[in-house]
Design a protein around this motif. Structure first.
Motif, PDB file in Angstrom:
ATOM      1  N   MET A   1       0.842  -1.186   0.000  1.00  0.00           N
ATOM      2  CA  MET A   1       0.000   0.000   0.000  1.00  0.00           C
ATOM      3  C   MET A   1       0.881   1.242   0.000  1.00  0.00           C
ATOM      4  O   MET A   1       2.046   1.209   0.398  1.00  0.00           O
ATOM      5  CB  MET A   1      -0.929   0.025   1.215  1.00  0.00           C
ATOM      6  CG  MET A   1      -1.861  -1.164   1.305  1.00  0.00           C
ATOM      7  SD  MET A   1      -3.010  -1.034   2.689  1.00  0.00           S
ATOM      8  CE  MET A   1      -4.134   0.203   2.052  1.00  0.00           C
ATOM      9  N   GLN A   2       0.306   2.346  -0.434  1.00  0.00           N
ATOM     10  CA  GLN A   2       1.047   3.601  -0.532  1.00  0.00           C
ATOM     11  C   GLN A   2       0.207   4.726   0.073  1.00  0.00           C
ATOM     12  O   GLN A   2      -0.937   4.940  -0.319  1.00  0.00           O
ATOM     13  CB  GLN A   2       1.359   3.904  -1.997  1.00  0.00           C
ATOM     14  CG  GLN A   2       2.371   5.004  -2.217  1.00  0.00           C
ATOM     15  CD  GLN A   2       2.667   5.184  -3.700  1.00  0.00           C
ATOM     16  OE1 GLN A   2       1.809   5.612  -4.461  1.00  0.00           O
ATOM     17  NE2 GLN A   2       3.878   4.836  -4.118  1.00  0.00           N
ATOM     18  N   ASP A  49      -3.016   4.863  -2.185  1.00  0.00           N
ATOM     19  CA  ASP A  49      -4.205   4.284  -1.552  1.00  0.00           C
ATOM     20  C   ASP A  49      -4.931   5.287  -0.664  1.00  0.00           C
ATOM     21  O   ASP A  49      -6.135   5.164  -0.433  1.00  0.00           O
ATOM     22  CB  ASP A  49      -3.814   3.061  -0.719  1.00  0.00           C
ATOM     23  CG  ASP A  49      -3.307   1.927  -1.594  1.00  0.00           C
ATOM     24  OD1 ASP A  49      -4.132   1.224  -2.183  1.00  0.00           O
ATOM     25  OD2 ASP A  49      -2.075   1.778  -1.702  1.00  0.00           O
ATOM     26  N   LEU A  50      -4.192   6.283  -0.153  1.00  0.00           N
ATOM     27  CA  LEU A  50      -4.808   7.238   0.766  1.00  0.00           C
ATOM     28  C   LEU A  50      -3.950   8.492   0.867  1.00  0.00           C
ATOM     29  O   LEU A  50      -2.721   8.419   0.863  1.00  0.00           O
ATOM     30  CB  LEU A  50      -4.952   6.618   2.161  1.00  0.00           C
ATOM     31  CG  LEU A  50      -5.629   7.481   3.231  1.00  0.00           C
ATOM     32  CD1 LEU A  50      -7.110   7.671   2.902  1.00  0.00           C
ATOM     33  CD2 LEU A  50      -5.472   6.855   4.620  1.00  0.00           C
ATOM     34  N   LEU A  51      -4.617   9.647   0.967  1.00  0.00           N
ATOM     35  CA  LEU A  51      -3.950  10.922   1.208  1.00  0.00           C
ATOM     36  C   LEU A  51      -4.443  11.489   2.531  1.00  0.00           C
ATOM     37  O   LEU A  51      -5.650  11.633   2.747  1.00  0.00           O
ATOM     38  CB  LEU A  51      -4.251  11.908   0.076  1.00  0.00           C
ATOM     39  CG  LEU A  51      -3.870  13.378   0.323  1.00  0.00           C
ATOM     40  CD1 LEU A  51      -2.365  13.532   0.536  1.00  0.00           C
ATOM     41  CD2 LEU A  51      -4.335  14.257  -0.839  1.00  0.00           C
ATOM     42  N   PRO A  77      -8.817   8.412  -2.095  1.00  0.00           N
ATOM     43  CA  PRO A  77      -9.505   8.802  -0.853  1.00  0.00           C
ATOM     44  C   PRO A  77      -8.668   9.823  -0.094  1.00  0.00           C
ATOM     45  O   PRO A  77      -7.446   9.680   0.019  1.00  0.00           O
ATOM     46  CB  PRO A  77      -9.617   7.480  -0.071  1.00  0.00           C
ATOM     47  CG  PRO A  77      -9.328   6.400  -1.056  1.00  0.00           C
ATOM     48  CD  PRO A  77      -8.419   6.999  -2.082  1.00  0.00           C
ATOM     49  N   VAL A  78      -9.335  10.839   0.428  1.00  0.00           N
ATOM     50  CA  VAL A  78      -8.636  11.906   1.150  1.00  0.00           C
ATOM     51  C   VAL A  78      -9.218  12.031   2.557  1.00  0.00           C
ATOM     52  O   VAL A  78     -10.433  12.147   2.721  1.00  0.00           O
ATOM     53  CB  VAL A  78      -8.772  13.261   0.435  1.00  0.00           C
ATOM     54  CG1 VAL A  78      -8.046  14.349   1.223  1.00  0.00           C
ATOM     55  CG2 VAL A  78      -8.238  13.178  -0.991  1.00  0.00           C
ATOM     56  N   GLN A 116      -8.452   3.125   8.826  1.00  0.00           N
ATOM     57  CA  GLN A 116      -8.951   1.824   8.398  1.00  0.00           C
ATOM     58  C   GLN A 116     -10.377   1.916   7.880  1.00  0.00           C
ATOM     59  O   GLN A 116     -10.734   1.286   6.878  1.00  0.00           O
ATOM     60  CB  GLN A 116      -8.887   0.819   9.551  1.00  0.00           C
ATOM     61  CG  GLN A 116      -9.252  -0.607   9.133  1.00  0.00           C
ATOM     62  CD  GLN A 116      -8.369  -1.127   8.019  1.00  0.00           C
ATOM     63  OE1 GLN A 116      -7.140  -1.137   8.149  1.00  0.00           O
ATOM     64  NE2 GLN A 116      -8.960  -1.538   6.897  1.00  0.00           N
ATOM     65  N   GLN A 117     -11.201   2.727   8.531  1.00  0.00           N
ATOM     66  CA  GLN A 117     -12.594   2.861   8.103  1.00  0.00           C
ATOM     67  C   GLN A 117     -12.687   3.469   6.707  1.00  0.00           C
ATOM     68  O   GLN A 117     -13.495   3.027   5.875  1.00  0.00           O
ATOM     69  CB  GLN A 117     -13.368   3.723   9.109  1.00  0.00           C
ATOM     70  CG  GLN A 117     -14.880   3.749   8.851  1.00  0.00           C
ATOM     71  CD  GLN A 117     -15.649   4.286  10.043  1.00  0.00           C
ATOM     72  OE1 GLN A 117     -15.341   3.964  11.192  1.00  0.00           O
ATOM     73  NE2 GLN A 117     -16.645   5.114   9.773  1.00  0.00           N
ATOM     74  N   VAL A 118     -11.845   4.462   6.436  1.00  0.00           N
ATOM     75  CA  VAL A 118     -11.847   5.079   5.102  1.00  0.00           C
ATOM     76  C   VAL A 118     -11.311   4.094   4.065  1.00  0.00           C
ATOM     77  O   VAL A 118     -11.844   3.995   2.953  1.00  0.00           O
ATOM     78  CB  VAL A 118     -11.034   6.388   5.115  1.00  0.00           C
ATOM     79  CG1 VAL A 118     -10.800   6.889   3.694  1.00  0.00           C
ATOM     80  CG2 VAL A 118     -11.753   7.447   5.937  1.00  0.00           C
ATOM     81  N   LEU A 119     -10.272   3.342   4.414  1.00  0.00           N
ATOM     82  CA  LEU A 119      -9.754   2.328   3.488  1.00  0.00           C
ATOM     83  C   LEU A 119     -10.796   1.255   3.194  1.00  0.00           C
ATOM     84  O   LEU A 119     -10.792   0.658   2.110  1.00  0.00           O
ATOM     85  CB  LEU A 119      -8.490   1.686   4.058  1.00  0.00           C
ATOM     86  CG  LEU A 119      -7.232   2.568   4.091  1.00  0.00           C
ATOM     87  CD1 LEU A 119      -6.105   1.843   4.811  1.00  0.00           C
ATOM     88  CD2 LEU A 119      -6.801   2.951   2.682  1.00  0.00           C
TER      89      LEU A 119
END
Length: 223
Positions: A1-2, A49-51, A77-78, A116-119
């Motif tokens: 993941m990144q 994967d996430l910002l 996702p931010v 984790q919830q946003v992922l």
């Protein structure tokens, strides 16, 4: 993941880094301390994967950075990370496309749970904002957000420098381009924002501030 951590405060970047590393030890962590370095990171890498995005980094103001990132990377996702704990501000961030909002006073355990919830594809807000009424963006704020989304990354940088009170020649120097190039960007910015001059462009962009009543810098009109 990144993961990308975008915050201009080294200590808070370190706190976020520790949260991510402890729960996702194999993840690659990328860091940015300004809007321009964030743009360079996102250009150089496949969609992360996430910002984790601070609202107050140099080169952006209010929700403008969030709006611009969401426009150019709609699948990213931010989570907004901010010291502002007003429920209305948190709700506006979600309305502008954020998948979560983490106040900087949040415990490390709750930060990990939010990530984790946003992922997992959900939206995360602290309890104070969950209990608040949903916020619908004012028509003028929604309109300027739509117009800002149309700006190219370079046009966005020029607009933010204009909002800081810089002249064309100063912006050209900072960006390492000619003043004629900045004038061309300015023409495109005015057209996309529906503004007839520099002052109107800055006033329009100010609608994306956390506090729309804040003072707007004086803008020098140029030929």
């Amino acid at each position: 993941m990144q993961f990308v951590i975008a915050d201009d405060h080294p200590l808070f970047r370190d706190a976020l880094r520790r949260v991510v590393a402890s729960h996702y030890p194999d993840a690659e962590l990328l860091e940015a301390d300004s809007t321009s370095s964030l743009q360079a990171l996102l250009t150089a890498h496949d969609t992360p994967d996430l910002l984790l995005l601070d609202l107050h980094m140099p080169g952006a103001s209010g929700f403008s950075g969030l709006v611009h990132v969401r426009a150019h990377y709609p699948s990213l996702p931010v989570i907004v990370v901010s010291g502002n704990e007003e429920p209305g501000v948190m709700r506006r961030a979600i309305a502008h496309g954020a998948s979560g909002y983490i106040p900087k006073s949040t415990s490390l355990a709750d930060m990990a749970a939010a990530i984790q919830q946003v992922l997992d594809g959900d939206v995360w807000l602290p309890p104070s904002a969950r209990a608040a009424q949903s916020v619908a963006l004012a028509p003028d704020e929604a309109d300027i957000a739509r117009r800002v989304r149309d700006l190219t990354p370079q046009q966005f940088r020029v607009l933010m420098m204009l909002a800081d009170g810089l002249l064309n020649k100063q912006i050209a120097y900072e960006l390492g381009v000619s003043e004629a190039t900045i004038k061309a960007h300015m023409t495109a910015i005015l057209k996309k924002l529906g503004a007839s001059n520099r002052t109107q462009a800055v006033v329009a962009a100010a609608r994306l501030q956390l506090d729309p009543s804040m003072r707007i810098v004086d803008v020098v009109e140029e030929d």
